[in-house]
Design an enzyme around this catalytic site. Structure first.
Site, PDB file in Angstrom:
ATOM      1  N   LEU A 349       0.818  -1.213   0.000  1.00 58.40           N
ATOM      2  CA  LEU A 349       0.000   0.000   0.000  1.00 58.40           C
ATOM      3  C   LEU A 349       0.845   1.253   0.000  1.00 58.40           C
ATOM      4  CD1 LEU A 349      -2.538  -1.089   2.744  1.00 58.40           C
ATOM      5  CD2 LEU A 349      -3.034  -0.821   0.324  1.00 58.40           C
ATOM      6  N   GLY A 350       2.033   1.138   0.499  1.00 55.07           N
ATOM      7  CA  GLY A 350       2.861   2.332   0.542  1.00 55.07           C
ATOM      8  C   GLY A 350       4.165   2.075   1.252  1.00 55.07           C
ATOM      9  N   GLY A 353       8.862   6.094   6.144  1.00 55.26           N
ATOM     10  CA  GLY A 353      10.138   6.070   6.830  1.00 55.26           C
ATOM     11  C   GLY A 353      10.281   4.917   7.810  1.00 55.26           C
ATOM     12  N   PHE A 354       9.179   4.445   8.339  1.00 60.45           N
ATOM     13  CA  PHE A 354       9.257   3.355   9.298  1.00 60.45           C
ATOM     14  C   PHE A 354       9.220   1.983   8.644  1.00 60.45           C
ATOM     15  CE2 PHE A 354       7.167   6.199  12.696  1.00 60.45           C
ATOM     16  CZ  PHE A 354       8.409   6.685  13.064  1.00 60.45           C
ATOM     17  N   ASP A 468       1.342  14.516  14.590  1.00 60.79           N
ATOM     18  CA  ASP A 468       1.388  14.594  13.132  1.00 60.79           C
ATOM     19  C   ASP A 468       0.008  14.416  12.527  1.00 60.79           C
ATOM     20  OD1 ASP A 468       2.544  15.057  10.696  1.00 60.79           O
ATOM     21  OD2 ASP A 468       3.148  12.975  10.380  1.00 60.79           O
TER      22      ASP A 468
END
Ligand SMILES: *[C@@H]1O[C@H](CO)[C@@H](O)[C@H](O)[C@H]1NC(C)=O
Ligand SMILES: *[C@@H]1O[C@H](CO)[C@@H](O)[C@H](O)[C@H]1NC(C)=O
Length: 669
Positions: A349-350, A353-354, A468
């Site tokens: 899905l994507g 950074g993690f 965030d």
């Protein structure tokens, strides 16, 4: 009060009223009519008649029931000294008005002292838990006590049990956090949820308000756990009643009235405050009072014949039901590998950074989203597990639910519920997709997001600042209900989170509050700021990062403020919205502008925001210039470079924004 010209009319009115409310007129069971009580349940022993203790008790109870100053239904009084000191608590249900409350406590007092003669300690609930009275020779204030408890269930079963139980637990979860976030005067939650066949479940929960938020939450959580066990499995109505908290639900029976006391919204006052927020509460509608009084009178005259719908079990009860949830939350790596088709690219899905995010399907058919954390999350296994367990406890219909985790070798995976629609930014910032968002939907998204943030801020176990919040972190389910993602991740990663360390600031350009972006100071109010930006984005369909009209580029906050001030707020509103709901839209712009005030203390709390969104009659303070405001006459752009810290957002796919900009800080209280 109300005088009727004839008995006939009175009787007729009563019938009409009662028909509407007595669909499942209930009455608590066996002890004595409409009265549940326990005497001497912790072996405090007896007092002698006419002793000092006896006198103190009588005086105390008289004082308690004659107090006319308290208008929030909670009385905690003591009288006497040393071994003759008596402690008493009176608590009325949140919909009981002060006068009615006193009369309920008065009746309860007469009963209790008679039924528990010469006992130092006693507790009783009167008229279907309309009020609770207890006294003891030990301190009982601010103490969470879950026993003695009693349960009651409606002997008629619910239908469509799966759906019913899901809805019920979601309702009660919400009410629980509603109550736990109350103040020291009232911890109370009421609400309803619709179930198929046009039915509605009504729920009510309440804690004694002297409990801490987390004790209230615990007490109610324990009550909710009893539902499938020994309270009221599959019943259409049930109750769990304890000294510190009570819970009740009914199907198609609106058993509670309007809340009798509205606490003033918590106003943030840091002492320099010339800009503290005051929100005037509108006064309750007199008609409602009259109706409530009428209903009360009618019930009072009618409820002499107790129905037999309820069975009550009484029992002393202690906490013995710790469940090892870490077992049930742990997934094996193989399970996840199978579910995601070996982390195939087509399921991806994507990438953030993690680590990457995959869609998956468990063997039972459940769809999941899996975050495969990249290897540089250097946290120890135990800490990782502990943090996951904490975050998994956060359950709210407006939060993406963490289902579990997987920990094997170097692999660390987080398993989330899969949210079918895309994230909010996919809709709101896209010329074509935006058309799918009519105002009702947008308003629902604003309200749900606010409630989700409020839950994070005020949940009793953890206080979480999201840090965030942004459109790409708001996922939407099939019905376009918002679900906040990426909360509570901070502790899963070894990031030095020293407060003043600006090098480590994470967050997203355009959403960050100035004090956070510049000084690294974050608080709930920095989330409020981001929420304000989000609201203005939802109303306008524009990203905060820049609106171009002709030559000028202006950030959304400045644009909104300028138009607001110049009396042209309509310019702020997305032109694809038609002309209805103007008031609601204007109110949202107003709220948005209040949330982005530069002065931290001038921003409302999320509790106030939720309150204001729910009640159109509350008046709002006048906003001042928002944090980014630049005088349009000079045409200066805001000093944008100041805000650009480490902001790596990665596009608009629903799970992609999991980068280092997605850090949340859970604090223990
Ligand atoms: C359910 O609760 C909402 C407020 O949360 C209220 O507006 C609505 O009328 C209630 N529905 C019913 C059927 O009582
Ligand atoms: C009584 O309760 C109020 C409100 O919860 C609290 O502020 C107060 O300290 C309590 N009084 C005593 C004597 O505990």
């Amino acid at each position: 009060m109300v005088v009727f010209s004839s008995r006939l009319l009175f009787s007729f009115l009563c019938n009409i009223l009662l028909i509407t409310i007595s669909i499942s007129q209930v009455s608590a069971a066996n002890t004595t009519q409409d009265y549940q009580y326990f005497c001497d349940f912790t072996n405090r022993g007896n007092y002698t008649a006419n002793s000092t203790y006896h006198t103190n008790l009588n005086t105390l109870l008289s004082t308690l029931i004659s107090n006319t100053e308290i208008d929030y239904g909670f009385y905690n009084f003591t009288n006497g000294e040393n071994t003759d000191k008596v402690y008493a608590i009176g608590l009325c249900r949140g919909d009981v008005k002060p006068e009615e409350c006193r009369s309920c406590l008065n009746g309860s007092r007469a009963n209790l002292t008679q039924l528990c003669p010469n006992r130092k300690e006693a507790i009783g609930w009167y008229e279907n838990e309309k009020c609770m009275l207890r006294y003891s020779d030990r301190s009982i204030f601010s103490l969470m006590e879950t026993g003695p408890a009693y349960y009651a269930h409606n002997t008629i079963n619910a239908t469509d049990l799966d759906q019913f139980n899901r809805s019920l637990s979601s309702l009660l979860r919400d009410l629980k956090s509603q109550a736990a976030s109350g103040d020291s005067r009232l911890k109370y939650g009421v609400g309803n949820i619709s179930i198929p066949d046009d039915k509605v479940i009504y729920g009510l929960v309440q804690c004694t308000p002297d409990l801490s938020g987390s004790d209230c939450d615990d007490c109610l959580a324990q009550s909710i756990e009893r539902i499938p066990i020994d309270c009221c499995k599959d019943s259409k109505g049930g109750r769990v009643v304890r000294p510190s908290c009570s819970m009740r639900f009914e199907t198609s029976y609106h058993f509670y009235g309007p809340t009798a006391y509205t606490p003033p919204p918590s106003t943030s006052t840091t002492s320099e405050g010339s800009n503290t927020i005051t929100i005037a509460i509108a006064v309750a509608v007199p008609v409602f009072v009259v109706v409530a009084v009428l209903i009360f009178i009618c019930i009072y005259f009618r409820a002499r014949k107790p129905g037999k719908k309820y069975k009550t079990q009484q029992q002393e009860e202690h906490d013995d039901d710790e469940i090892d949830i870490s077992e049930s939350l742990q997934f094996s790596f193989n399970t996840i590998r199978e579910a995601t088709d070996n982390f195939s690219d087509s399921n991806k899905l994507g990438q953030g950074g993690f680590g990457a995010v995959y869609k998956g399907r468990l063997s039972n058919g459940q769809e999941i989203a899996v975050k495969r954390l990249s290897a540089d999350s250097r946290q120890g296994d135990t800490e990782f597990k502990n943090e996951v367990l904490l975050v998994a406890k956060l359950q709210h219909r407006n939060l993406v639910r963490l289902l579990g985790f997987c920990l094997e070798g170097r692999e660390k995976l987080l398993v989330y519920e899969f949210v079918p629609n895309k994230s909010l930014d996919y809709f709101v910032f896209n010329q074509t997709n935006r058309a799918q968002l009519n105002w009702e939907t947008r308003y629902k998204i604003i309200g749900g997001t606010a409630r989700g943030i409020l839950y994070l801020h005020q949940d009793s176990r953890l206080r979480i600042i999201h840090r965030d919040l942004k459109a790409s972190n708001i996922l939407l389910d099939e019905e376009m209900n918002p679900k906040i993602s990426d909360f509570g991740l901070a502790k899963l990663f070894v990031v030095d989170q020293t407060h003043g360390d600006t090098n480590r600031i994470v967050g997203t350009y355009g959403y960050m509050a100035p004090e956070y972006a510049m000084h690294g100071q974050f608080s709930e109010k920095s989330d409020v700021f981001s929420f304000g930006v989000l609201v203005l984005e939802i109303v306008s369909g524009q990203r905060n990062s820049g609106i171009s009209h002709g030559e000028n580029i202006e950030d959304l906050l400045s644009f909104a403020w300028r138009n607001w001030r110049e009396g042209t707020p309509r310019n702020i509103v997305d032109p694809t919205l038609n002309n209805s709901f103007q008031n609601e839209i204007m109110r949202c712009i107003h709220i948005g502008l209040l949330c982005v005030q530069e002065n931290v203390s001038a921003r409302p709390t999320m509790a106030s925001v939720v309150l204001v969104l729910n009640s159109h009659s509350l008046t709002l303070p006048v906003p001042l210039a928002p944090a980014f405001y630049v005088d349009s006459r000079t045409g200066n752009l805001p000093d944008m470079h100041l805000w650009e810290f480490n902001s790596r957002t990665t596009g608009s796919s629903e799970y992609t924004s999991i980068n280092e900009a997605s850090i949340t800080e859970p604090y223990p209280r």
